[in-house]
Design an enzyme around this catalytic site. Structure first.
Site, PDB file in Angstrom:
ATOM      1  N   LYS A 245       0.811  -1.225   0.000  1.00 18.40           N
ATOM      2  CA  LYS A 245       0.000   0.000   0.000  1.00 18.40           C
ATOM      3  C   LYS A 245       0.842   1.272   0.000  1.00 18.40           C
ATOM      4  O   LYS A 245       0.347   2.337  -0.359  1.00 18.40           O
ATOM      5  CB  LYS A 245      -0.949   0.018   1.193  1.00 18.40           C
ATOM      6  CG  LYS A 245      -1.781  -1.229   1.335  1.00 18.40           C
ATOM      7  CD  LYS A 245      -2.536  -1.602   0.076  1.00 18.40           C
ATOM      8  CE  LYS A 245      -3.256  -2.912   0.304  1.00 18.40           C
ATOM      9  NZ  LYS A 245      -3.694  -3.593  -0.870  1.00 18.40           N
TER      10      LYS A 245
ATOM     11  N   TYR B  21     -11.825 -15.480   3.460  1.00 17.68           N
ATOM     12  CA  TYR B  21     -10.852 -14.410   3.713  1.00 17.68           C
ATOM     13  C   TYR B  21     -10.367 -14.469   5.169  1.00 17.68           C
ATOM     14  O   TYR B  21     -11.191 -14.523   6.102  1.00 17.68           O
ATOM     15  CB  TYR B  21     -11.497 -13.044   3.448  1.00 17.68           C
ATOM     16  CG  TYR B  21     -10.592 -11.890   3.814  1.00 17.68           C
ATOM     17  CD1 TYR B  21      -9.567 -11.493   2.960  1.00 17.68           C
ATOM     18  CD2 TYR B  21     -10.738 -11.230   5.029  1.00 17.68           C
ATOM     19  CE1 TYR B  21      -8.710 -10.458   3.317  1.00 17.68           C
ATOM     20  CE2 TYR B  21      -9.891 -10.198   5.390  1.00 17.68           C
ATOM     21  CZ  TYR B  21      -8.879  -9.823   4.526  1.00 17.68           C
ATOM     22  OH  TYR B  21      -8.024  -8.804   4.891  1.00 17.68           O
TER      23      TYR B  21
ATOM     24  N   TYR C 265      -2.528 -13.046   3.001  1.00 20.95           N
ATOM     25  CA  TYR C 265      -2.280 -12.731   1.584  1.00 20.95           C
ATOM     26  C   TYR C 265      -1.102 -13.532   1.004  1.00 20.95           C
ATOM     27  O   TYR C 265      -1.279 -14.397   0.154  1.00 20.95           O
ATOM     28  CB  TYR C 265      -2.001 -11.231   1.409  1.00 20.95           C
ATOM     29  CG  TYR C 265      -3.161 -10.361   1.800  1.00 20.95           C
ATOM     30  CD1 TYR C 265      -4.182 -10.077   0.895  1.00 20.95           C
ATOM     31  CD2 TYR C 265      -3.265  -9.815   3.081  1.00 20.95           C
ATOM     32  CE1 TYR C 265      -5.262  -9.285   1.262  1.00 20.95           C
ATOM     33  CE2 TYR C 265      -4.339  -9.021   3.450  1.00 20.95           C
ATOM     34  CZ  TYR C 265      -5.329  -8.764   2.537  1.00 20.95           C
ATOM     35  OH  TYR C 265      -6.407  -7.989   2.892  1.00 20.95           O
TER      36      TYR C 265
HETATM   37  C1  LIG Z   1      -0.106  -7.844   2.426  1.00 17.57           C
HETATM   38  C2  LIG Z   1      -1.084  -7.666   1.323  1.00 17.57           C
HETATM   39  N1  LIG Z   1      -0.873  -8.311   0.174  1.00 17.57           N
HETATM   40  C3  LIG Z   1      -1.729  -8.208  -0.858  1.00 17.57           C
HETATM   41  C4  LIG Z   1      -2.859  -7.448  -0.768  1.00 17.57           C
HETATM   42  C5  LIG Z   1      -3.784  -7.428  -1.927  1.00 17.57           C
HETATM   43  O1  LIG Z   1      -3.553  -6.322  -2.737  1.00 17.57           O
HETATM   44  P1  LIG Z   1      -4.787  -5.735  -3.540  1.00 17.57           P
HETATM   45  O2  LIG Z   1      -5.792  -5.311  -2.533  1.00 17.57           O
HETATM   46  O3  LIG Z   1      -4.206  -4.632  -4.342  1.00 17.57           O
HETATM   47  O4  LIG Z   1      -5.321  -6.850  -4.388  1.00 17.57           O
HETATM   48  C6  LIG Z   1      -3.126  -6.737   0.398  1.00 17.57           C
HETATM   49  C7  LIG Z   1      -4.353  -5.925   0.491  1.00 17.57           C
HETATM   50  O5  LIG Z   1      -4.767  -5.450   1.491  1.00 17.57           O
HETATM   51  C8  LIG Z   1      -2.216  -6.855   1.480  1.00 17.57           C
HETATM   52  O6  LIG Z   1      -2.430  -6.219   2.641  1.00 17.57           O
END
Ligand SMILES: Cc1ncc(COP(=O)(O)O)c(C=O)c1O
Length: 331
Positions: A51, A264, A290
């Site tokens: 981010k 999730y 993630y």
């Molecule tokens: C550590 C991490 N990886 C990947 C993502 C996913 O990215 P995106 O929301 O752009 O798909 C996030 C989203 O919050 C994240 O916090």
């Protein structure tokens, strides 16, 4: 390429490194793909993660428009919320986080440690929403109320995933392409987690712009492949619209939903195996929500031969380490 304002929040370029011991651990009959990693866990902003790049465009837009605070949304353990709170602090802006208590059956530390602890240390105001509440409607009402109170709030969607935020990953892909060129390495595959979709969309826009013959595998952490593909495609269109460019052909949007598991934020056996494998072969920490699931996707693609032994795959590490401290019972 249109030049847009950015504030500086991320330490760039992030490292691009080989993972030889992981490649070896996944080899069959002595053969394995070359696995490399793009270390966006090292962007630096309050513990790093993807981010930071998106917020460079979004905060510039907020400051340019005269905002005095940032408002965003996410789950209780949102990495995006943590980095938004940090970006607000860096720019002397207020920060309101609307966090939904949406992940069921978690332990005590899920509500006290990890990103939750950091949101508080970073000085954000937090409002917790129940899973049954309509967070989008509440966010809209909150923006109206804040404006009526004389504040100048700037709204950032979940994950920072609108066209402007996602554009940062077009830039990131061009950064990676330059690093790969310096290393004399052709990239055949990129694997990353797909959540709100902006990271995936930006990378795809970059792959198209750079004309790379490279497949991008988004590993969904929440949605079905079809739902995630539609979101990512829409965001690619938004990036191109911002850039005032026409798209004649659309690169395939590939999303693999085989690693979502019960949902999730819910751990899976494959996530735990992949996370511990990378920690114990390369000394690199992934997160349970993630990057652990995305790495489980990469391991599976190698094992089924979808990534071949003579190919190079880049794992895009998008951060999330604080989330580990919300899941101690899992490891
Ligand atoms: C550590 C991490 N990886 C990947 C993502 C996913 O990215 P995106 O929301 O752009 O798909 C996030 C989203 O919050 C994240 O916090």
């Amino acid at each position: 390429m249109t030049q847009r304002d950015k504030v500086r929040l991320a330490i760039l370029p992030t490292p691009f490194e080989p993972l030889p011991r992981l490649s070896q651990a996944l080899s069959r009959n002595g053969r394995a793909p070359a696995i490399w990693i793009k270390r966006d866990d090292c962007t630096g902003l309050a513990g790093g993660g993807n981010k930071a790049r998106k917020l460079e465009y979004l905060v510039a837009d907020a400051v340019k428009g005269g905002a005095d605070m940032l408002v965003t949304m996410g789950a209780l353990q949102s990495n995006h919320a943590r980095q938004t709170a940090a970006a607000a602090a860096r720019h002397g802006l207020g920060c309101l986080l609307l966090l939904t208590d949406s992940v069921a059956d978690r332990g005590e530390t899920y509500r006290t440690n990890g990103n939750w602890l950091l949101h508080r240390i970073l000085g954000a105001e937090i409002r917790v929403l129940a899973a049954s509440e309509d967070s989008a409607a509440i966010a809209a009402e909150t923006m109206t109320d804040l404006t009526a109170q004389g504040r100048r709030p700037y709204f950032i969607p979940i994950g920072g995933s609108n066209g402007l935020g996602s554009l940062a990953y077009r830039d990131a892909l061009l950064e990676l392409a330059a690093q790969a060129k310096d290393e004399g390495r052709r990239i055949d595959h990129i694997v990353l987690p797909t959540g709100s979709g902006g990271t995936h969309a930006g990378i795809l826009a970059g792959v198209e712009e750079a004309g790379l013959p490279c497949r991008v595998h988004g590993i969904s952490v929440s949605r079905s492949s079809e739902q995630a593909q539609a979101i990512v495609s829409g965001l690619v269109q938004d990036i191109f619209a911002l850039e005032g460019r026409q798209r004649d052909t659309m690169a395939a949007v590939e999303v693999d939903d085989s690693q979502v598991g019960p949902g999730y934020g819910q751990p899976t056996a494959a996530m735990i195996e992949a996370l511990e494998l990378v920690a114990r072969t390369e000394g690199i920490l992934l997160d349970p929500v993630y990057t652990g699931k995305a790495m489980a996707g990469l391991v599976s693609l190698v094992r089924i031969g979808a990534i071949a032994p003579d190919e190079t795959v880049v794992f895009w590490h998008t951060g999330g380490l604080p989330g580990l401290f919300a899941y101690p019972e899992v490891f």
